[in-house]
Design a protein around this motif. Structure first.
Motif, PDB file in Angstrom:
ATOM      1  N   ASP A 121      -1.718   6.383   1.407  1.00 57.92           N
ATOM      2  CA  ASP A 121      -3.020   5.777   1.649  1.00 57.92           C
ATOM      3  C   ASP A 121      -3.114   5.074   2.996  1.00 57.92           C
ATOM      4  OD1 ASP A 121      -4.222   6.413  -0.913  1.00 57.92           O
ATOM      5  OD2 ASP A 121      -2.799   4.981  -1.773  1.00 57.92           O
ATOM      6  N   LEU A 122      -1.984   4.916   3.697  1.00 61.06           N
ATOM      7  CA  LEU A 122      -1.997   4.159   4.943  1.00 61.06           C
ATOM      8  C   LEU A 122      -2.891   4.805   6.005  1.00 61.06           C
ATOM      9  CD1 LEU A 122       1.734   3.067   5.369  1.00 61.06           C
ATOM     10  CD2 LEU A 122      -0.248   1.603   4.935  1.00 61.06           C
ATOM     11  N   ILE A 166       0.863  -1.194   0.000  1.00 61.45           N
ATOM     12  CA  ILE A 166       0.000   0.000   0.000  1.00 61.45           C
ATOM     13  C   ILE A 166       0.895   1.240   0.000  1.00 61.45           C
ATOM     14  CG2 ILE A 166      -1.795   1.261   1.266  1.00 61.45           C
ATOM     15  CD1 ILE A 166      -2.520  -1.397   2.578  1.00 61.45           C
ATOM     16  N   ILE A 195      -6.689   3.848   5.398  1.00 55.62           N
ATOM     17  CA  ILE A 195      -6.994   2.484   4.982  1.00 55.62           C
ATOM     18  C   ILE A 195      -8.189   1.903   5.744  1.00 55.62           C
ATOM     19  CG2 ILE A 195      -5.537   1.244   6.605  1.00 55.62           C
ATOM     20  CD1 ILE A 195      -5.847   0.586   2.806  1.00 55.62           C
ATOM     21  N   LYS A 211       2.305   4.849   0.850  1.00 50.86           N
ATOM     22  CA  LYS A 211       2.362   5.523   2.153  1.00 50.86           C
ATOM     23  C   LYS A 211       1.241   6.544   2.311  1.00 50.86           C
ATOM     24  CE  LYS A 211       5.533   8.030   5.183  1.00 50.86           C
ATOM     25  NZ  LYS A 211       6.893   8.601   5.306  1.00 50.86           N
ATOM     26  N   TRP A 254      -3.641  -2.244  13.544  1.00 52.52           N
ATOM     27  CA  TRP A 254      -2.814  -1.314  12.796  1.00 52.52           C
ATOM     28  C   TRP A 254      -2.219  -2.021  11.588  1.00 52.52           C
ATOM     29  CZ3 TRP A 254      -1.532  -3.683  17.278  1.00 52.52           C
ATOM     30  CH2 TRP A 254      -0.338  -4.426  17.321  1.00 52.52           C
ATOM     31  N   ILE A 255      -1.680  -1.242  10.677  1.00 49.85           N
ATOM     32  CA  ILE A 255      -1.170  -1.783   9.428  1.00 49.85           C
ATOM     33  C   ILE A 255       0.191  -1.190   9.136  1.00 49.85           C
ATOM     34  CG2 ILE A 255      -2.277  -0.023   7.982  1.00 49.85           C
ATOM     35  CD1 ILE A 255      -2.819  -2.290   5.955  1.00 49.85           C
ATOM     36  N   GLU A 256       1.086  -2.008   8.614  1.00 50.98           N
ATOM     37  CA  GLU A 256       2.419  -1.584   8.171  1.00 50.98           C
ATOM     38  C   GLU A 256       2.598  -2.106   6.764  1.00 50.98           C
ATOM     39  OE1 GLU A 256       5.040  -3.342  10.933  1.00 50.98           O
ATOM     40  OE2 GLU A 256       4.446  -2.080  12.634  1.00 50.98           O
ATOM     41  N   SER A 257       3.016  -1.251   5.882  1.00 50.38           N
ATOM     42  CA  SER A 257       3.135  -1.689   4.479  1.00 50.38           C
ATOM     43  C   SER A 257       4.138  -0.824   3.750  1.00 50.38           C
ATOM     44  CB  SER A 257       1.768  -1.601   3.789  1.00 50.38           C
ATOM     45  OG  SER A 257       1.866  -2.039   2.450  1.00 50.38           O
ATOM     46  N   GLU A 258       4.727  -1.388   2.733  1.00 52.11           N
ATOM     47  CA  GLU A 258       5.637  -0.681   1.832  1.00 52.11           C
ATOM     48  C   GLU A 258       5.239  -1.052   0.422  1.00 52.11           C
ATOM     49  OE1 GLU A 258      10.433  -0.207   0.871  1.00 52.11           O
ATOM     50  OE2 GLU A 258       9.731  -1.310   2.648  1.00 52.11           O
ATOM     51  N   TYR A 259       5.008  -0.067  -0.355  1.00 50.05           N
ATOM     52  CA  TYR A 259       4.487  -0.312  -1.709  1.00 50.05           C
ATOM     53  C   TYR A 259       5.422  -1.254  -2.487  1.00 50.05           C
ATOM     54  CZ  TYR A 259       2.350   0.655  -6.232  1.00 50.05           C
ATOM     55  OH  TYR A 259       1.717   0.534  -7.450  1.00 50.05           O
ATOM     56  N   THR A 261       2.591  -6.358   2.886  1.00 47.23           N
ATOM     57  CA  THR A 261       1.830  -5.677   3.950  1.00 47.23           C
ATOM     58  C   THR A 261       1.755  -6.578   5.173  1.00 47.23           C
ATOM     59  OG1 THR A 261       0.502  -4.497   2.301  1.00 47.23           O
ATOM     60  CG2 THR A 261      -0.411  -4.672   4.544  1.00 47.23           C
TER      61      THR A 261
END
Length: 604
Positions: A539-540, A535, A543, A537, A580-585, A589
């Motif tokens: 948009d995090l 996702i 979300i 950054k 919570w969510i952690e993601s790097e495009y 994710t």
């Protein structure tokens, strides 16, 4: 050491000097009047004595002078001389007998040889009145009183005059003696009066000095001070009034301090920012919340126009109440702050002119975001319902227009219609579930659950889908995990939603891992990690918003409603957990949530 001018300028000495000058002036005027009156009286009495002597001498001299035609001059002069010798003449007095022409016939002067036979220089022929005057002897420096009395016969004709000249020196000596005594008495009186005046001045000024001293102490903030009341006169009344004023001021300032503390407490505990200005727009009151909302320091004396960088600044004086909005950090939507500012002019009662301004600052960022989300929610619901309805209507119209006569085509149209109807059903179900969660009306059947078994079931349910996409799914649960206190169906819904999203957005050949561990704070953490598309950054932060999709077209094609994560968030929060969510495009994710452990007595 104080300058002497300090003492001279004090009220006490001013009063002393003024009273002494008035006293001296009064005594001087009275003394001059008395001396002048006394001098006049002495001279008048002296002149009366001369007149008496002249009257006593007039009768015998009249007889002699009337017989001047029958007697020779020598006999007449001897007779006049004998008469003068019988008079009681002071040594400072001289008597002359003059004929009708002012020629000296006889005199009591020692220099009579030089005087007799000469005309008297002060003689003025007067048949009707006496003459008196004062002459000054320039050689001796002595004043002489002159008295000339005419002598008339029985017919009223002037036959001679009596000339009396007496020194005024004895009179002046008496006056001088009296003047000295008067000055002595005046001096003694002046000293006594000065002493009394000083006492009087001190009586007046001492209480005033004490009041002045106490007033200075009051100016430094000591309102407990009191002055001693010495009397019941005007000064005593003033001292009493001062004490009452001090007491009233102390009470008033105490009340003012209380009101100030209350105001400061109110300002400090307000959730709104407050800025107050004077009539020119310069800040005179501010609170901490105003600085927090504006994210800057505000100082007393700052210009309101500089503190609030409004695109349309207000013009002073402000006639009526006005509202405006200020956007801070408008370039970053995530950090943007929206401030509603209400300006209210301060106008004293009965006046129309503004004397100040109050600005109330309210952080309405969340309200604006909620309003925007509400509008987006309504628009998204409308869009989500309109799309399947449009599809269903189109296929039904196609069937009505003749497609129903072709069995294969009709079955395909009916299948699509049913799929869209199911999609609407899921959407409405999700909306109803969110509504119940928002209204705290959703029922939870919480009990002790073996988390490891629940996670194994989830992995089993999605293993077939993962095999179809060649995705490796695995479970990593810590040993001796405690039971969680949760609603099994609701947590299954959360897990199904999160794992389903991982499967959707993980490309073929990817990997999904499910983790569970015991955190230090006692909570149980569950995490679903994938190697999907990730996702961005930007948009995090949104979300978990309802109907928010990173890729709207792709999400809709995959059958999502855009409410799954919002529902998962509400369910986790209802279990007193966090998500919570952690993601790097393009790098996958990881979405995590926590659940509370089950208490031992619950398991038992």
């Amino acid at each position: 050491m104080k300058n002497w001018t300090h003492y001279v300028s004090r009220l006490q000495w001013k009063l002393v000097v003024i009273f002494l000058l008035l006293f001296v002036a009064s005594v001087q005027l009275i003394g001059v009047y008395i001396i002048r009156t006394l001098e006049q009286q002495y001279i008048t009495d002296f002149l009366i004595d001369l007149k008496t002597q002249a009257q006593m001498t007039e009768i015998p001299l009249k007889t002699v002078l009337e017989n001047q035609h029958t007697q020779n001059t020598t006999e007449q002069n001897n007779e006049i001389h004998n008469l003068l010798r019988k008079l009681r003449i002071d040594r400072d007095m001289q008597v002359q007998v003059l004929n009708e022409n002012g020629i000296v016939l006889s005199t009591t002067s020692p220099d009579k040889e030089e005087i007799i036979g000469r005309k008297n220089e002060y003689f003025i022929r007067s048949e009707n009145q006496t003459t008196s005057k004062i002459r000054r002897d320039p050689i001796k420096g002595i004043d002489y009183q002159i008295y000339i009395r005419p002598i008339k016969n029985n017919n009223g004709d002037l036959i001679g005059s009596i000339y009396i000249e007496a020194s005024l020196q004895p009179v002046y000596e008496k006056i001088s003696s009296f003047t000295k005594k008067l000055i002595l008495i005046g001096g003694i009186t002046l000293v006594s009066s000065a002493f009394l005046i000083i006492l009087l001045a001190r009586t007046i000024t001492s209480p005033l000095e004490e009041i002045t001293k106490k007033t200075t102490e009051m100016a430094t903030g000591n309102f407990a001070t009191k002055v001693k009341v010495y009397s019941k006169d005007e000064i005593g009344i003033l001292a009493t009034a001062f004490n009452n004023l001090s007491s009233d001021l102390q009470k008033a300032l105490s009340q003012k301090e209380e009101e100030k503390e209350k105001l400061e407490s109110v300002l400090a505990n307000m959730s709104d920012g407050v800025l107050a200005t004077d009539r020119n727009g310069y800040i005179i009151v501010k609170n901490l919340w105003a600085e927090k909302i504006l994210n800057r320091s505000v100082h007393i004396g700052d210009s309101l126009e500089n503190v609030l960088a409004l695109s349309n600044p207000i013009s002073l004086p402000l006639e009526s109440k006005r509202q405006t909005f200020l956007e801070l950090n408008s370039e970053d939507l995530e950090e943007q702050t929206i401030v509603k500012i209400t300006f209210t002019p301060i106008k004293p009662q009965g006046q129309t002119e503004m004397v100040g301004l109050i600005a109330i600052l309210q952080d309405v960022t969340e309200e604006e975001k909620l309003d925007r989300q509400r509008k987006d929610f309504v628009a998204n619901v409308s869009h989500e319902l309109r799309t399947p309805l449009t599809t269903i209507k189109s296929y039904l119209e196609a069937l009505e227009d003749g497609a129903i006569g072709e069995p294969e085509l009709a079955m395909r149209f009916l299948k699509v219609t049913r799929q869209e109807a199911d999609r609407m059903t899921r959407l409405i179900h999700d909306l109803l579930q969110l509504s119940r969660l928002d209204a705290k009306q959703a029922r939870f059947n919480k009990k002790a659950i073996n988390l490891t078994n629940m996670l194994e079931d989830v992995v089993d349910r999605f293993s077939f889908q993962c095999k179809q996409k060649n995705i490796q799914i695995s479970l990593h649960a810590g040993r001796y995990l405690p039971h969680v206190y949760a609603d099994r169906d609701k947590i299954d819904q959360v897990l199904d939603n999160l794992v389903s999203n991982a499967v959707k957005y993980t490309p073929d050949g990817g990997k999904i891992s499910v983790y569970a561990k015991h955190r230090a704070n006692g909570m149980i953490e569950v995490a679903i990690q994938d190697t999907g598309i990730g996702i961005p950054k930007k948009d995090l932060g949104r979300i978990f918003e309802r109907f928010y999709r990173v890729d709207k077209a792709r999400s809709r094609n995959m059958g999502g409603t855009g409410l799954g994560l919002a529902i998962a968030q509400e369910i986790v929060r209802a279990h007193d957990g966090e998500i919570w969510i952690e993601s790097e495009y393009q790098n996958g994710t990881t979405i995590s949530f926590t659940l509370p452990p089950c208490e031992p007595e619950v398991i038992g």
